[in-house]
Structures are given as structure tokens and as C-alpha cells.
Scaffold this active site. Structure first.
Site, short mmCIF file in Angstrom:
data_model
loop_
_atom_site.label_atom_id
_atom_site.label_comp_id
_atom_site.label_asym_id
_atom_site.label_seq_id
_atom_site.Cartn_x
_atom_site.Cartn_y
_atom_site.Cartn_z
N HIS A 167 -5.78 -6.71 -1.11
CA HIS A 167 -4.72 -5.73 -0.88
C HIS A 167 -3.45 -6.41 -0.34
O HIS A 167 -3.46 -7.03 0.72
CB HIS A 167 -5.24 -4.69 0.12
CG HIS A 167 -4.55 -3.37 0.06
ND1 HIS A 167 -4.29 -2.68 -1.11
CD2 HIS A 167 -4.07 -2.56 1.06
CE1 HIS A 167 -3.71 -1.54 -0.83
NE2 HIS A 167 -3.55 -1.44 0.47
N ASP A 204 -8.50 -5.75 -5.54
CA ASP A 204 -8.14 -4.64 -4.67
C ASP A 204 -8.53 -3.34 -5.35
O ASP A 204 -8.05 -3.05 -6.45
CB ASP A 204 -6.63 -4.67 -4.41
CG ASP A 204 -6.14 -3.51 -3.58
OD1 ASP A 204 -6.97 -2.81 -2.97
OD2 ASP A 204 -4.91 -3.29 -3.53
N SER A 247 0.84 -1.19 0.00
CA SER A 247 0.00 0.00 0.00
C SER A 247 0.89 1.26 0.00
O SER A 247 1.78 1.37 -0.85
CB SER A 247 -0.94 -0.04 1.21
OG SER A 247 -1.98 0.90 1.07
#
Length: 482
Positions: A442, A417, A162
Site C-alpha cells: 500500500h 495491495d 489511500s
């Protein structure tokens, strides 16, 4: 397994340095700090603060200067949260006989430049930037992994998921002399204005819910906004909502519903999609396997009015109270125990991490809302006294283009995601590898191996491992300093 690696594992377990099932979590490390400048880029102050990092040298015991360092570029939260949820690195460490190093991002966890006053004013918060964080990491590596004048330092492979994935990629781009390669998982380095359309995130998010169980799920969510708004317009309606959802603090006015509760629901829908793993997890909140499917299973028929509210409340407990510990619904925080630093990220989202989001109510399941930079900027200035710089990250690191001078980065994205829309899904640069995981949520590829992992996740980790071997071999061939 290589006998030397097996011996390292046995030594680690006997020493008590590494605990828990191998590859299964519950990892152990030393917690240390290093003094770093509050400001790396001026000479107006010598002020420093203690940056926290975690280190495990167990698997590198008995190795020489060629032993690699697997480095996690900490993102917006307590670094221990990421160390416990990045099992892939712990599985790699014995294979490569590597040191594990996790660095905490400034202003998060325990790494507070101004202690309890770190969030008191824009003046103190102004040093919360990705550039300053990367400079912290560079100084940490230069201190712990300095060359000796004849040979280069040990090879370092950066990891991150991320925002941490963005940092890992940017670390390789900005400090290639310190980092031999980077695994950037679910890194939305293109989720910026004029690069990625503002509606992509919510369109992908809606698709995840639409296909999770039945199409009625997204139909119900789309209708729920109007139902909730209608109930917010009267005292009796607010009473019904308070009784149905058991809020920790009663809703007393319409904006408590149309702003606070709507924002909470939007966050929950996004979070459920991000952690839509094929097994139980507790990264952002304790949830069952495939939590989106479980959520949508409670909205599998077309409902209206009070009946829709009842089923929505039941579905929300998949996220808000799966472990049965919550006594009420706290809509002022998506999950109090996650370790994610919402306040710090909110500031970054008002300065350099401007990721435009919009909805149209047609191609997504949300009320229509256009992206308005001026309105967004005004809100940021009201909250923090700062104006956003929407192109800052693109100017500093690139993103639209990955020129041939940028090398040794793997960008991986799970196609389930919603952040994948702002990720690097293609590149003409042969030194940049693209890994797509059709069934992936994710940064699932950075998590520990699980028997329920889809085959595409297993293959993604194999690609990562092969890339790391190639980067380390390349580094070792160039190790001499001339």
C-alpha cells in the site's frame, strides 16, 4: 546535487528546522492553524473552526515565486502520522527547492469542528465529508498561495496515499486552478458499487497470503473460522480461547468470537497485506520486514483443532505484539497507537465512502458473506441515524471514466495491495499516467527510500519525479495572467 540545493539542506540542518537523517524520517515542521468554515456550501452560519496544518519552508529559502509547493491531502488520521510516513515528499523538497505543506483532514487529529462534541451526534458529524475537506484545502492554498493580480500563484503538486490518494486526485479534478498535478498512490477511486466487483479486495488479499510462504497458510486461515466458531459454542470452548489468545477482555458469548474477533482478524489480515513492506515499519503497527511472510511462516503446515489455535495465536503476534509491549490482545482496536481515526472513517463509510465487500469462501480465505446494501444501510442508520449514498463519490468526482478534460494525475498501485483492485489500472487518457508496482504494498512509493526497495518502486518514484517536473514546467509557461 545542485549546490543551491545542498546549501538549502545545510541551512536547514543548522537551523534545527529539519532533524534526523536526510530522507530517513524524523522530520520537523511548524504546526499552524487556519480558520475555516464548518460549512463551505451554505450561508446559514458563520461558524468556523481551526484546521491544523504542517509547513516546512526551509528548502524554498531564497527562491522566487516559481518555487513549488508539495501539498499532502491529509486523510483519516492525525496529519503528523502521514508527514512522518511520506518520506518521498521530504526527498523531493530539496530537489525542487519546494515548500512542504501537510493539511489535516477535518474531524481527525486535532482539527475538530465542534471540539469534544464533534462525534456526539449526526448533526455535528454531518460536516465530515470529502467535499468539505477539499474545500478546506482549497481555502488553505488560496490563503497561503494567492496570486498578486499579475502572476499566478506558485505551482502546487498534490500528494496522497489511500483515501488521501483519492483526495489528491479529486483535488486536481475539482480545483485544477489550485493544483497543477497530483500523485495519487493506492487510491481506490473505483472501489464503488457497480464499478468494481465486491469480491476483488478479498481475492487479491488471499492471493498475497497464498504466495507469501506456502499454500498451507491460506488453507489454515480458511479452516480457522470453523474451528473458532466451534469453540465459541460452549463455556469450556470460550475458556480455551481466552487462555490461548490472552484477550484483554475475556470472551463470554459466541458473538464475541463470530463478530468481534472475526472482525478483528479480518482487519489484521488486510492491514498486514497493506503494510507488507520489505523492511521493518510502524505505520499501522510495529511489524517486521515482509510481515505477511513472517505471519505465514507460522502457519506453514496443515494444522487442526487446538494445534491450529496455537499457531494462529503465534502468527497474530507478528501484528499485535512484534515490539513485545502488549500485555494482552486487544481485539476492540487493531492498534491503539496508530493515529488512524477509526470512528471518523466508520461514519464516512456509512455516508459517501460505500465500498462494497463480499466473500465466497472459494476464491478467498474467508467465510462466505454476500454484499447486502439494505442490511448495511440499516446498520448505518442504527449507529449514526444516516443512510448511505452509495454513488455519491462517483457523482461528485467520476471514477468509472477519466475523460480527456481530466489531466495531470499519476495513479500508482502496488499489485500486492488488496486495494489495487479498486484503483485505476488502465486509462485511454494520455494525460493520466498509470504506474504499476508488481512487488508493491500500500502506497510504498510515497514512503522514504530504503535499500530494500524493489527496483519497480525505485522506477515508480522516478516516474513521479519526471511527471512533477513536466507539470511544473507546463504551469510556469502559462503563469502570466491575461
Amino acid at each position: 546535487m545542485d549546490p543551491a540545493v545542498w546549501l538549502a539542506v545545510i541551512i536547514a540542518q543548522l537551523s534545527g528546522y529539519f532533524t534526523g537523517a536526510y530522507g530517513g524520517g524524523n522530520y520537523t515542521y511548524e504546526i499552524k492553524t487556519i480558520d475555516v468554515p464548518v460549512d463551505h456550501f451554505s450561508f446559514t452560519s458563520d461558524a468556523t473552526f481551526k484546521l491544523r496544518y504542517l509547513i516546512n519552508d526551509t528548502f524554498a529559502q531564497g527562491t522566487g515565486p516559481d518555487s513549488p509547493i508539495l501539498f499532502y491531502a491529509g486523510n483519516e488520521g492525525d496529519i503528523e502520522l502521514f508527514a512522518q510516513n511520506t518520506g518521498f515528499m521530504w526527498e523531493l523538497a530539496p530537489k525542487f527547492r519546494a515548500t512542504l505543506l501537510f493539511a489535516e483532514h477535518r474531524y481527525y487529529g486535532h482539527s475538530l469542528p465542534f471540539g469534544n462534541q464533534s462525534y456526539e451526534s449526526p448533526k455535528n458529524l454531518g460536516y465530515l465529508t470529502s467535499e468539505q475537506a477539499l474545500a478546506d484545502y482549497a481555502l488553505l492554498l488560496r490563503t497561503l498561495n494567492a496570486g498578486n493580480g499579475t502572476n499566478r500563484a506558485r505551482p502546487v503538486i498534490a500528494f496522497g496515499g489511500s483515501y488521501g490518494g483519492m483526495l489528491a486526485a479529486w483535488f486536481r479534478i475539482k480545483y485544477p486552478h489550485l493544483v497543477a498535478g497530483a500523485i495519487a498512490a493506492s487510491a481506490p477511486v473505483r472501489q464503488f458499487q457497480d464499478v468494481t466487483p465486491c469480491g476483488i479486495f478479498n481475492q487479491i488479499l488471499t492471493s498475497v497470503y497464498h504466495t507469501a510462504y506456502t499454500p498451507e497458510c491460506t488453507t489454515n486461515i480458511r479452516h480457522s473460522w470453523t474451528v473458532l466458531q466451534n469453540y465459541s459454542t460452549s463455556a469450556d470452548g470460550l475458556r480455551v480461547l481466552n487462555e490461548k489468545f490472552h484477550f484483554c477482555t475475556n470472551l463470554t458469548k459466541a458473538t464475541d468470537v463470530t463478530e468481534t474477533f472475526f472482525d478483528y482478524l479480518t482487519d489484521v489480515y488486510g492491514n498486514l497485506a497493506m503494510i507488507n513492506y520489505p523492511y521493518e515499519s510502524n505505520f499501522l503497527a510495529p511489524v517486521p520486514a515482509y510481515p505477511v511472510r513472517e505471519f505465514c511462516g507460522r502457519l506453514a503446515q496443515n494444522y487442526t483443532g487446538v494445534e491450529l489455535l496455537d499457531h494462529l495465536e503465534s502468527a497474530l503476534t507478528i501484528y499485535s505484539n512484534f515490539d513485545g509491549k502488549a500485555k494482552c490482545l486487544n481485539i476492540n482496536s487493531s492498534y491503539d497507537g496508530s493515529g488512524i481515526g477509526d470512528l471518523g472513517w466508520d461514519f464516512q463509510a456509512c455516508t459517501e465512502m460505500i465500498m462494497p465487500m463480499c466473500t465466497d469462501g472459494v476464491h478467498d480465505m474467508f467465510p462466505a458473506k454476500a454484499w447486502n446494501l439494505q442490511e448495511y444501510s440499516d446498520k448505518c442508520f442504527k449507529k449514526y441515524g444516516v443512510h448511505p449514498r452509495p454513488h455519491s463519490a462517483l457523482v461528485n468526482y467520476g471514477g468509472e471514466f477519466l475523460e480527456s478534460s481530466i489531466t495531470n494525475i499519476v495513479f500508482s498501485n502496488g499489485l500486492l495491495d488488496p486495494w489495487s483492485g479498486g484503483g485505476v489500472l488502465r486509462s485511454t487518457n494520455a494525460k493520466i499516467k498509470i504506474v504499476l508496482i508488481p512487488e508493491g504494498a500500500h502506497h510504498i512509493d510515497l514512503r522514504a527510500s530504503n535499500p530494500n526497495d524493489p527496483e519497480t518502486v525505485v522506477r515508480a518514484r522516478a516516474t513521479h519525479t519526471q511527471s512533477i517536473r513536466e507539470w511544473i514546467d507546463e504551469y510556469r509557461k502559462q503563469k502570466k495572467v491575461y
